[in-house]
Design a protein around this motif. Structure first.
Motif, PDB file in Angstrom:
ATOM      1  N   GLU A 219      49.253  53.005  21.915  1.00  0.00           N
ATOM      2  CA  GLU A 219      50.024  53.976  21.160  1.00  0.00           C
ATOM      3  C   GLU A 219      50.984  53.293  20.189  1.00  0.00           C
ATOM      4  O   GLU A 219      51.510  52.218  20.457  1.00  0.00           O
ATOM      5  CB  GLU A 219      50.787  54.892  22.114  1.00  0.00           C
ATOM      6  CG  GLU A 219      49.858  55.689  23.019  1.00  0.00           C
ATOM      7  CD  GLU A 219      50.582  56.706  23.885  1.00  0.00           C
ATOM      8  OE1 GLU A 219      49.924  57.662  24.312  1.00  0.00           O
ATOM      9  OE2 GLU A 219      51.777  56.526  24.121  1.00  0.00           O
TER      10      GLU A 219
ATOM     11  N   SER B  55      54.278  54.374  17.515  1.00  0.00           N
ATOM     12  CA  SER B  55      55.231  55.358  16.991  1.00  0.00           C
ATOM     13  C   SER B  55      56.110  54.697  15.951  1.00  0.00           C
ATOM     14  O   SER B  55      56.447  53.523  16.070  1.00  0.00           O
ATOM     15  CB  SER B  55      56.114  55.914  18.121  1.00  0.00           C
ATOM     16  OG  SER B  55      55.354  56.624  19.061  1.00  0.00           O
TER      17      SER B  55
ATOM     18  N   VAL C  51      48.235  63.007   8.525  1.00  0.00           N
ATOM     19  CA  VAL C  51      47.706  63.527   9.784  1.00  0.00           C
ATOM     20  C   VAL C  51      46.229  63.926   9.672  1.00  0.00           C
ATOM     21  O   VAL C  51      45.457  63.772  10.617  1.00  0.00           O
ATOM     22  CB  VAL C  51      48.553  64.719  10.264  1.00  0.00           C
ATOM     23  CG1 VAL C  51      47.948  65.360  11.498  1.00  0.00           C
ATOM     24  CG2 VAL C  51      49.970  64.270  10.577  1.00  0.00           C
ATOM     25  N   LYS C  52      45.821  64.394   8.510  1.00  0.00           N
ATOM     26  CA  LYS C  52      44.447  64.898   8.372  1.00  0.00           C
ATOM     27  C   LYS C  52      43.534  63.946   7.615  1.00  0.00           C
ATOM     28  O   LYS C  52      42.405  64.312   7.248  1.00  0.00           O
ATOM     29  CB  LYS C  52      44.471  66.252   7.667  1.00  0.00           C
ATOM     30  CG  LYS C  52      45.164  67.337   8.472  1.00  0.00           C
ATOM     31  CD  LYS C  52      45.088  68.689   7.772  1.00  0.00           C
ATOM     32  CE  LYS C  52      45.764  69.774   8.601  1.00  0.00           C
ATOM     33  NZ  LYS C  52      45.682  71.107   7.939  1.00  0.00           N
TER      34      LYS C  52
ATOM     35  N   SER D 244      43.564  58.591  16.763  1.00  0.00           N
ATOM     36  CA  SER D 244      44.106  59.947  16.691  1.00  0.00           C
ATOM     37  C   SER D 244      45.465  59.880  16.028  1.00  0.00           C
ATOM     38  O   SER D 244      46.307  59.077  16.414  1.00  0.00           O
ATOM     39  CB  SER D 244      44.231  60.534  18.094  1.00  0.00           C
ATOM     40  OG  SER D 244      44.882  61.785  18.054  1.00  0.00           O
ATOM     41  N   ARG D 245      45.656  60.733  15.017  1.00  0.00           N
ATOM     42  CA  ARG D 245      46.977  60.814  14.369  1.00  0.00           C
ATOM     43  C   ARG D 245      47.602  62.134  14.806  1.00  0.00           C
ATOM     44  O   ARG D 245      47.383  63.196  14.235  1.00  0.00           O
ATOM     45  CB  ARG D 245      46.813  60.776  12.842  1.00  0.00           C
ATOM     46  CG  ARG D 245      48.128  60.722  12.080  1.00  0.00           C
ATOM     47  CD  ARG D 245      48.645  59.335  11.958  1.00  0.00           C
ATOM     48  NE  ARG D 245      49.943  59.286  11.324  1.00  0.00           N
ATOM     49  CZ  ARG D 245      50.123  59.045  10.018  1.00  0.00           C
ATOM     50  NH1 ARG D 245      49.088  58.851   9.222  1.00  0.00           N
ATOM     51  NH2 ARG D 245      51.341  59.005   9.525  1.00  0.00           N
ATOM     52  N   GLN D 246      48.414  62.040  15.838  1.00  0.00           N
ATOM     53  CA  GLN D 246      48.947  63.251  16.471  1.00  0.00           C
ATOM     54  C   GLN D 246      50.054  63.888  15.639  1.00  0.00           C
ATOM     55  O   GLN D 246      50.308  65.095  15.752  1.00  0.00           O
ATOM     56  CB  GLN D 246      49.490  62.931  17.861  1.00  0.00           C
ATOM     57  CG  GLN D 246      48.455  62.341  18.820  1.00  0.00           C
ATOM     58  CD  GLN D 246      48.468  60.824  18.844  1.00  0.00           C
ATOM     59  OE1 GLN D 246      48.711  60.179  17.821  1.00  0.00           O
ATOM     60  NE2 GLN D 246      48.207  60.252  20.004  1.00  0.00           N
ATOM     61  N   ALA D 247      50.725  63.085  14.871  1.00  0.00           N
ATOM     62  CA  ALA D 247      51.841  63.544  14.038  1.00  0.00           C
ATOM     63  C   ALA D 247      52.076  62.464  13.003  1.00  0.00           C
ATOM     64  O   ALA D 247      51.487  61.382  13.071  1.00  0.00           O
ATOM     65  CB  ALA D 247      53.088  63.757  14.900  1.00  0.00           C
TER      66      ALA D 247
ATOM     67  N   LYS E 266      53.021  59.261  14.806  1.00  0.00           N
ATOM     68  CA  LYS E 266      52.258  58.724  15.937  1.00  0.00           C
ATOM     69  C   LYS E 266      50.794  58.506  15.570  1.00  0.00           C
ATOM     70  O   LYS E 266      50.138  59.393  15.013  1.00  0.00           O
ATOM     71  CB  LYS E 266      52.350  59.670  17.134  1.00  0.00           C
ATOM     72  CG  LYS E 266      53.759  59.816  17.685  1.00  0.00           C
ATOM     73  CD  LYS E 266      53.768  60.684  18.925  1.00  0.00           C
ATOM     74  CE  LYS E 266      55.175  60.873  19.468  1.00  0.00           C
ATOM     75  NZ  LYS E 266      55.752  59.599  19.945  1.00  0.00           N
TER      76      LYS E 266
ATOM     77  N   SER F 207      47.404  56.675  17.495  1.00  0.00           N
ATOM     78  CA  SER F 207      46.907  56.050  18.708  1.00  0.00           C
ATOM     79  C   SER F 207      45.533  55.454  18.484  1.00  0.00           C
ATOM     80  O   SER F 207      44.711  56.011  17.750  1.00  0.00           O
ATOM     81  CB  SER F 207      46.837  57.064  19.847  1.00  0.00           C
ATOM     82  OG  SER F 207      48.104  57.603  20.123  1.00  0.00           O
TER      83      SER F 207
ATOM     84  N   SER G 270      42.103  54.121  20.528  1.00  0.00           N
ATOM     85  CA  SER G 270      41.406  54.178  21.807  1.00  0.00           C
ATOM     86  C   SER G 270      40.183  53.270  21.804  1.00  0.00           C
ATOM     87  O   SER G 270      39.477  53.171  20.803  1.00  0.00           O
ATOM     88  CB  SER G 270      40.957  55.608  22.112  1.00  0.00           C
ATOM     89  OG  SER G 270      42.059  56.451  22.327  1.00  0.00           O
TER      90      SER G 270
END
Lengths: 116, 115
Positions: B22, B24, B52-53, B67-70, B73, B75, B77
């Protein structure tokens, strides 16, 4: 395609001696060039960058680099090495045109050892 | 740089396990990047995200997902970890200046070992 070559994976100098770390680049468009430093167990931090404003670029901690288009080089120098300069140094290039992604292409890295 | 944090800092795992790293940031930057560092190879780009998109593959994306949660953030994987994914992983951020002059700010790194 862009690429960066750093000549010498390890450079050893004595404290007080000149530091010279070599970087050559390949790019089909005007490049932007960067030197980053990585101290042990830390992330990378910017030393200096060339953005076409001036060919001689001064950075932090007494380092400087000169952009030479004819030699496709961007060598990093410091007149007098300190023990605290021992680290790994990375040269990087990005495409110098608007709308680009800002992606950096890194060289292989050069480890600088400073001897007392 | 405390403005970019990575968790965990060190991780040892076994072949076949799923791992998430992760990142941040509190710099307010739109762009985020994941790199891996291997001795003698420098840093190589795995994935990058403009916002994000907007997520894009880098030069070595096989075996990884993100993954771009915000905005803050991003992450990384490893769906099924393998030993050659043993490396030092860095997250970085930059402004969306539209040119290649923007400085990238790096986190402290995550040292991943896959046994």
């Amino acid at each position: 395609a862009q690429s960066v070559t750093q000549l010498g994976s390890h450079v050893s100098v004595s404290e007080g001696a000149l530091v010279l770390l070599r970087c050559n680049y390949s790019s089909s468009v005007p490049p932007y060039l960067f030197w980053y430093v990585q101290y042990p167990n830390q992330g990378l931090q910017l030393l200096l960058k060339y953005t076409s404003a001036a060919t001689l670029v001064k950075g932090i901690n007494g380092f400087e680099a000169e952009f030479k288009k004819s030699e496709t080089s961007f060598h990093l120098t410091k007149p007098s090495a300190h023990m605290s300069d021992a680290a790994e140094y990375f040269c990087a290039v990005s495409e110098g045109r608007s709308g680009n992604t800002g992606k950096l292409i890194f060289g292989q890295g050069t480890t600088l050892q400073v001897k007392p | 740089d405390a403005d970019v944090t990575q968790t965990p800092r060190n991780r040892i795992t076994k072949t076949g396990k799923r791992i998430m790293l992760e990142c941040s940031q509190t710099k307010g930057h739109d762009r985020m990047y994941w790199y891996r560092q291997d001795p003698g190879l420098g840093l190589r780009l795995i994935y990058y995200s403009f916002d994000v998109k907007d997520i894009n593959k880098g030069e070595i994306s096989d075996g990884y997902s993100v993954s771009r949660q915000a905005q803050a953030k991003f992450s990384l994987s490893l769906e099924s970890a393998i030993p050659n994914q043993t490396a030092l992983y860095f997250c970085a951020t930059s402004l969306a200046g539209g040119r290649g002059t923007d400085t990238q700010y790096f986190g402290p790194g995550t040292r991943l070992t896959v046994l």
